[in-house]
Motif scaffolding. Sequence first.
Motif, PDB file in Angstrom:
ATOM      1  N   PHE A  47      41.775  37.473  30.498  1.00 62.97           N
ATOM      2  CA  PHE A  47      40.415  37.886  30.601  1.00 62.97           C
ATOM      3  C   PHE A  47      39.592  38.110  29.421  1.00 62.97           C
ATOM      4  O   PHE A  47      38.492  37.641  29.367  1.00 62.97           O
ATOM      5  N   ASP A  48      40.371  38.694  28.450  1.00 67.10           N
ATOM      6  CA  ASP A  48      39.606  38.936  26.985  1.00 67.10           C
ATOM      7  C   ASP A  48      39.230  37.910  26.260  1.00 67.10           C
ATOM      8  O   ASP A  48      37.986  37.860  25.311  1.00 67.10           O
ATOM      9  N   ALA A  49      40.027  36.505  26.568  1.00 64.16           N
ATOM     10  CA  ALA A  49      39.627  35.427  26.044  1.00 64.16           C
ATOM     11  C   ALA A  49      37.972  35.075  26.322  1.00 64.16           C
ATOM     12  O   ALA A  49      37.336  34.384  25.506  1.00 64.16           O
ATOM     13  N   GLU A  50      37.767  35.070  27.513  1.00 63.73           N
ATOM     14  CA  GLU A  50      36.334  34.909  27.779  1.00 63.73           C
ATOM     15  C   GLU A  50      35.843  35.951  28.916  1.00 63.73           C
ATOM     16  O   GLU A  50      35.601  35.762  30.228  1.00 63.73           O
ATOM     17  N   PRO A  51      35.487  37.059  28.555  1.00 66.55           N
ATOM     18  CA  PRO A  51      35.095  38.269  29.492  1.00 66.55           C
ATOM     19  C   PRO A  51      33.999  38.000  30.016  1.00 66.55           C
ATOM     20  O   PRO A  51      33.688  38.683  31.272  1.00 66.55           O
ATOM     21  N   ARG A  52      32.995  37.282  29.798  1.00 59.61           N
ATOM     22  CA  ARG A  52      31.630  36.886  30.511  1.00 59.61           C
ATOM     23  C   ARG A  52      31.842  35.800  31.520  1.00 59.61           C
ATOM     24  O   ARG A  52      30.823  35.455  32.066  1.00 59.61           O
ATOM     25  N   ALA A  53      32.980  34.939  31.384  1.00 58.30           N
ATOM     26  CA  ALA A  53      33.218  33.919  32.168  1.00 58.30           C
ATOM     27  C   ALA A  53      34.306  34.062  33.232  1.00 58.30           C
ATOM     28  O   ALA A  53      34.390  33.470  34.242  1.00 58.30           O
ATOM     29  N   HIS A  54      35.193  34.833  33.079  1.00 60.04           N
ATOM     30  CA  HIS A  54      36.367  35.195  33.806  1.00 60.04           C
ATOM     31  C   HIS A  54      36.215  36.343  34.661  1.00 60.04           C
ATOM     32  O   HIS A  54      35.467  37.317  34.530  1.00 60.04           O
ATOM     33  N   ALA A  55      37.061  36.214  36.094  1.00 63.38           N
ATOM     34  CA  ALA A  55      36.781  37.493  36.940  1.00 63.38           C
ATOM     35  C   ALA A  55      38.091  37.232  37.666  1.00 63.38           C
ATOM     36  O   ALA A  55      38.981  36.475  37.673  1.00 63.38           O
ATOM     37  N   SER A  56      38.558  38.448  37.974  1.00 59.77           N
ATOM     38  CA  SER A  56      39.791  38.666  38.679  1.00 59.77           C
ATOM     39  C   SER A  56      39.864  39.740  39.851  1.00 59.77           C
ATOM     40  O   SER A  56      38.769  40.546  39.941  1.00 59.77           O
ATOM     41  N   ILE A  57      40.659  39.221  40.712  1.00 62.32           N
ATOM     42  CA  ILE A  57      40.751  40.293  41.760  1.00 62.32           C
ATOM     43  C   ILE A  57      42.464  40.896  41.863  1.00 62.32           C
ATOM     44  O   ILE A  57      43.259  39.674  42.080  1.00 62.32           O
ATOM     45  N   TRP A  58      42.704  41.932  41.841  1.00 59.72           N
ATOM     46  CA  TRP A  58      44.007  42.406  41.774  1.00 59.72           C
ATOM     47  C   TRP A  58      44.381  43.241  42.911  1.00 59.72           C
ATOM     48  O   TRP A  58      43.736  44.310  43.137  1.00 59.72           O
ATOM     49  N   VAL A  59      45.253  42.924  43.817  1.00 65.81           N
ATOM     50  CA  VAL A  59      45.743  43.579  45.041  1.00 65.81           C
ATOM     51  C   VAL A  59      46.936  44.464  44.548  1.00 65.81           C
ATOM     52  O   VAL A  59      47.818  43.783  44.144  1.00 65.81           O
ATOM     53  N   SER A  60      46.870  45.804  44.746  1.00 66.56           N
ATOM     54  CA  SER A  60      47.892  46.664  44.322  1.00 66.56           C
ATOM     55  C   SER A  60      48.058  47.848  45.336  1.00 66.56           C
ATOM     56  O   SER A  60      47.067  48.410  45.992  1.00 66.56           O
ATOM     57  N   HIS A  61      49.402  48.103  45.478  1.00 63.92           N
ATOM     58  CA  HIS A  61      49.406  49.495  46.195  1.00 63.92           C
ATOM     59  C   HIS A  61      49.760  50.473  45.143  1.00 63.92           C
ATOM     60  O   HIS A  61      50.088  51.878  45.784  1.00 63.92           O
TER      61      HIS A  61
END
Length: 236
Positions: free
Chosen positions: A188-202
């Motif tokens: 993410f930090d390599a391209e913080p304005r181009a990348h996006a993530s969704i993390w499913v967690s309990h």
Amino acid sequence: MTDVPLVLADGIVRRDASRGQTLLEATTFALDAGDRVAITGPSGSGKSVFLRSLALLDPLDAGRIVWRGAPVERAAIPRYRRNIAYIRQRPALLDGTVEDNLRYPFELHAYRDVRFDRAHAASLAARAGRGGDFLDKRASELSGGEAQITALIRVLQLSPHVLLLDEPTASLDPESSRAIEELVHAWFDAEPRAHASIWVSHDPAQAARMSARHLTMRAGVLDERPRATVHGESRP
Ligand SMILES: Nc1ncnc2c1ncn2[C@@H]1O[C@H](COP(=O)(O)OP(=O)(O)OP(=O)(O)O)[C@@H](O)[C@H]1O
Ligand SMILES: [Mg+2]
């Protein structure tokens, strides 16, 4: 940068083909470049169904996915999947070595323009705390944590823009979980304005660490909490 979302789920619906039961109610959701989203919710509420729908791994029953303002047509799905990678809880690896597994995507038609880079793969392994011999290990002899690290490196070396992480550390030891989080942070930090993530967690603490936007899923209905509550939920 433009104001167009990276990925727009536009009224997407998923039903159980055999029983007609709705698994995902009509959902409209925009993922912007730079977003780090967490989804929590009870088991069986539709979190995996939603992520797999976003990645167009399963056919939609209604609605559409729009990538950077352009609806993804059927013929363009393989190209779309280069941008958006789905990481599941229990990775599926091929027989052979870690390197064989990392080389595999480059044999696929969709990646014929790129080449496997062993040095790059080794640097990703090193970031996950794995030494130079890691790539030579047999996939069948990997621990659960090492298998998940392999699956994540396999995806990261292809430089996706979006990561959909479906409880990637749910059955892992703390050290492997940290390695997975570290790999995702670095990506993410390599391209913080181009990348996006969704993390499913309990795990609410992990959800807070890995996101700035919190969604909940309940009986096939996705809900966004006000951003302010995310901070109130973070744990030391
Ligand atoms: N391909 C499918 N066909 C029919 N039903 C499905 C399919 N995939 C999932 N389901 C059903 O949809 C519901 C939601 O499943 P889903 O796997 O998305 O839950 P989840 O929120 O990810 O749960 P967990 O936290 O346990 O992973 C469940 O009732 C499941 O049985
Ligand atoms: Mg799930």
